[in-house]
Scaffold this active site. Structure first.
Site, PDB file in Angstrom:
ATOM      1  N   SER A 144       0.933  -1.455   0.005  1.00  0.00           N
ATOM      2  CA  SER A 144       0.069  -0.038   0.019  1.00  0.00           C
ATOM      3  C   SER A 144       1.026   1.154  -0.015  1.00  0.00           C
ATOM      4  O   SER A 144       2.013   1.077   0.573  1.00  0.00           O
ATOM      5  CB  SER A 144      -0.764  -0.160   1.178  1.00  0.00           C
ATOM      6  OG  SER A 144      -1.215   1.152   1.550  1.00  0.00           O
ATOM      7  N   TYR A 157      -1.551  -1.343  10.631  1.00  0.00           N
ATOM      8  CA  TYR A 157      -1.762  -1.388   9.187  1.00  0.00           C
ATOM      9  C   TYR A 157      -0.644  -0.874   8.307  1.00  0.00           C
ATOM     10  O   TYR A 157      -0.204  -1.662   7.549  1.00  0.00           O
ATOM     11  CB  TYR A 157      -3.314  -0.886   8.521  1.00  0.00           C
ATOM     12  CG  TYR A 157      -3.396  -0.994   7.133  1.00  0.00           C
ATOM     13  CD1 TYR A 157      -3.978  -2.355   6.503  1.00  0.00           C
ATOM     14  CD2 TYR A 157      -3.313   0.005   6.301  1.00  0.00           C
ATOM     15  CE1 TYR A 157      -3.963  -2.341   5.229  1.00  0.00           C
ATOM     16  CE2 TYR A 157      -3.575  -0.339   4.968  1.00  0.00           C
ATOM     17  CZ  TYR A 157      -3.773  -1.270   4.492  1.00  0.00           C
ATOM     18  OH  TYR A 157      -3.947  -1.501   3.104  1.00  0.00           O
TER      19      TYR A 157
HETATM   20  N1  LIG Z   1      -8.768  -0.174  -1.117  1.00  0.00           N
HETATM   21  C1  LIG Z   1      -7.892   0.590  -0.906  1.00  0.00           C
HETATM   22  O1  LIG Z   1      -7.863   1.758  -0.719  1.00  0.00           O
HETATM   23  C2  LIG Z   1      -6.352  -0.224  -0.602  1.00  0.00           C
HETATM   24  C3  LIG Z   1      -5.357   0.724  -0.512  1.00  0.00           C
HETATM   25  C4  LIG Z   1      -3.944   0.038  -0.647  1.00  0.00           C
HETATM   26  C5  LIG Z   1      -3.873  -1.177  -0.466  1.00  0.00           C
HETATM   27  N2  LIG Z   1      -4.906  -2.135  -0.404  1.00  0.00           N
HETATM   28  C6  LIG Z   1      -4.483  -3.480  -0.095  1.00  0.00           C
HETATM   29  O2  LIG Z   1      -5.314  -4.279  -1.162  1.00  0.00           O
HETATM   30  C7  LIG Z   1      -5.819  -5.561  -0.727  1.00  0.00           C
HETATM   31  C8  LIG Z   1      -7.167  -5.728  -0.986  1.00  0.00           C
HETATM   32  O3  LIG Z   1      -7.982  -5.158  -0.622  1.00  0.00           O
HETATM   33  P1  LIG Z   1      -9.249  -4.526  -1.211  1.00  0.00           P
HETATM   34  O4  LIG Z   1      -9.136  -3.012  -1.282  1.00  0.00           O
HETATM   35  O5  LIG Z   1      -9.718  -5.204  -2.743  1.00  0.00           O
HETATM   36  O6  LIG Z   1     -10.270  -4.750  -0.220  1.00  0.00           O
HETATM   37  P2  LIG Z   1     -11.550  -5.932   0.023  1.00  0.00           P
HETATM   38  O7  LIG Z   1     -12.361  -5.612  -1.346  1.00  0.00           O
HETATM   39  O8  LIG Z   1     -12.067  -5.700   1.231  1.00  0.00           O
HETATM   40  O9  LIG Z   1     -10.576  -7.432  -0.168  1.00  0.00           O
HETATM   41  C9  LIG Z   1     -10.143  -7.924   0.875  1.00  0.00           C
HETATM   42  C10 LIG Z   1     -10.092  -9.366   0.236  1.00  0.00           C
HETATM   43  O10 LIG Z   1      -9.505 -10.211   1.348  1.00  0.00           O
HETATM   44  C11 LIG Z   1     -10.316 -11.202   1.706  1.00  0.00           C
HETATM   45  N3  LIG Z   1      -9.860 -11.325   3.215  1.00  0.00           N
HETATM   46  C12 LIG Z   1     -10.075 -10.508   4.348  1.00  0.00           C
HETATM   47  N4  LIG Z   1      -9.962 -11.215   5.452  1.00  0.00           N
HETATM   48  C13 LIG Z   1      -9.624 -12.479   5.112  1.00  0.00           C
HETATM   49  C14 LIG Z   1      -9.143 -13.648   5.875  1.00  0.00           C
HETATM   50  N5  LIG Z   1      -9.292 -13.585   7.136  1.00  0.00           N
HETATM   51  N6  LIG Z   1      -8.903 -14.999   5.171  1.00  0.00           N
HETATM   52  C15 LIG Z   1      -8.890 -14.667   3.776  1.00  0.00           C
HETATM   53  N7  LIG Z   1      -9.279 -13.736   3.030  1.00  0.00           N
HETATM   54  C16 LIG Z   1      -9.496 -12.657   3.794  1.00  0.00           C
HETATM   55  C17 LIG Z   1     -11.673 -10.713   1.627  1.00  0.00           C
HETATM   56  O11 LIG Z   1     -12.602 -11.683   1.339  1.00  0.00           O
HETATM   57  P3  LIG Z   1     -13.488 -12.422   2.360  1.00  0.00           P
HETATM   58  O12 LIG Z   1     -14.230 -11.384   3.176  1.00  0.00           O
HETATM   59  O13 LIG Z   1     -14.610 -13.273   1.659  1.00  0.00           O
HETATM   60  O14 LIG Z   1     -12.536 -13.310   3.237  1.00  0.00           O
HETATM   61  C18 LIG Z   1     -11.497 -10.102   0.324  1.00  0.00           C
HETATM   62  O15 LIG Z   1     -11.441 -10.948  -0.702  1.00  0.00           O
HETATM   63  C19 LIG Z   1      -5.587  -5.437   0.832  1.00  0.00           C
HETATM   64  O16 LIG Z   1      -4.270  -6.195   1.042  1.00  0.00           O
HETATM   65  C20 LIG Z   1      -5.579  -4.377   1.081  1.00  0.00           C
HETATM   66  O17 LIG Z   1      -4.645  -3.956   2.290  1.00  0.00           O
HETATM   67  C21 LIG Z   1      -6.236  -1.696  -0.465  1.00  0.00           C
END
Ligand SMILES: NC(=O)c1ccc[n+]([C@@H]2O[C@H](COP(=O)([O-])OP(=O)(O)OC[C@H]3O[C@@H](n4cnc5c(N)ncnc54)[C@H](OP(=O)(O)O)[C@@H]3O)[C@@H](O)[C@H]2O)c1
Length: 268
Positions: A144, A157
């Protein structure tokens, strides 16, 4: 008769929404490899898998909670039991919480560290011997822009993402000679359910969001091009330079401002 060689596969954790889902769709459109979709919500994974199978791709679903200690090993066992070998590992599952550290429940902090760092590290460790043997493989770790500086209200985080960035860069340098590409992806605020989970609505950061499709496209381009670190989104690109130019205290203060929630408007 020798046993048949395992089929090569791409494993995507956190494929049930957001960036992981976008990565799965783009990989299914661009590559032939079998896909393994991993997350906790099996129904969402199954729905995506049946859609992606229509393109003729083999798509497997493994519903697993990666916050549980030992879950990385279970995942690798489940993939192997399906006759698949992991050629591409995408460690995307992760979450954050927008709150002062002392106010966060300890079990959520432990779960975050387990998912964002421990499971990711254990998965890398499990797949590297096979990749080295084949002298080929790709690992994408989603970090991130929070990785580049301290992040008040996202203290744990931000620190987990700094770990992902440093770990991945070191791994990229170690494994290049073995034909293995490792990329750390640093998205800025992206329009996904991450912000619902984090309680991040009403912050300045959540007003300027890239789409998960854009992040996935840049991430895959970087992985295939052998780029060790990619900051996605034009607005975010100057950030690594910015944090070097200003005093750390100023950068930390500004990072905190970006994720300060606006006070809710109360009625009279
Ligand atoms: N969105 C942002 O602004 C942003 C910015 C920088 C980095 N990121 C990073 O991008 C990555 C993806 O996030 P996203 O933005 O796409 O958010 P998201 O839509 O909330 O996706 C998170 C994913 O992780 C899975 N997950 C969460 N807890 C889990 C667990 N205990 N076991 C297995 N799977 C789990 C969720 O699936 P289930 O709930 O079905 O388990 C979901 O598929 C993350 O690492 C996040 O830190 C996001």
């Amino acid at each position: 008769m020798s046993p048949s060689a395992p089929v090569l596969a791409t494993v995507i954790t956190g494929a049930s929404s957001g960036i992981g889902e976008a990565l799965a769709r783009q990989l299914a459109a661009a590559e032939e490899q079998a896909l393994v979709l991993v997350a906790r919500r099996a129904a969402r994974l199954e729905a995506l898998a049946s859609e992606l199978r229509q393109s003729g791709r083999r798509v497997e679903v493994i519903a697993l909670d990666l916050e549980q200690p030992g879950s990385a090993g279970k995942l690798v066992e489940a993939v192997t039991a399906r006759g698949l070998a992991i050629d591409t590992l995408i460690n995307n599952a992760g979450f954050g919480i927008n709150d002062p550290f002392a106010d966060m429940p300890l079990d959520r902090i432990q779960g975050m560290m387990q998912l964002n760092m421990v499971a990711l590290t254990e998965l890398c460790h499990a797949v590297l011997p096979g990749m080295r043997q084949r002298r080929a493989g790709r690992i994408m770790n989603i970090a991130s822009v929070a990785a580049f500086q301290a992040c008040p209200r996202f203290a744990v985080y931000g620190a987990t993402k700094s770990y992902v960035l440093m770990f991945s860069e070191a791994l990229a340098a170690e494994e290049k000679r073995n034909g293995i590409r490792v990329t750390a992806v640093c998205p800025g605020a992206t329009d996904t359910p991450f912000h619902d989970v984090a309680g991040n609505h009403g912050t300045f950061a959540a007003k300027l969001m890239d789409s998960p499709e854009l992040v996935a496209r840049s991430a895959l381009r970087a992985l295939n091009g052998g780029t060790p670190v990619i900051v996605t989104g034009l607005m975010n690109k100057p950030l690594p330079l910015f944090v070097r130019l200003f005093p750390r205290s100023v950068v930390t203060w500004m990072a905190g401002l970006l994720v300060q929630r606006e006070k809710p408007v109360t009625g009279a």
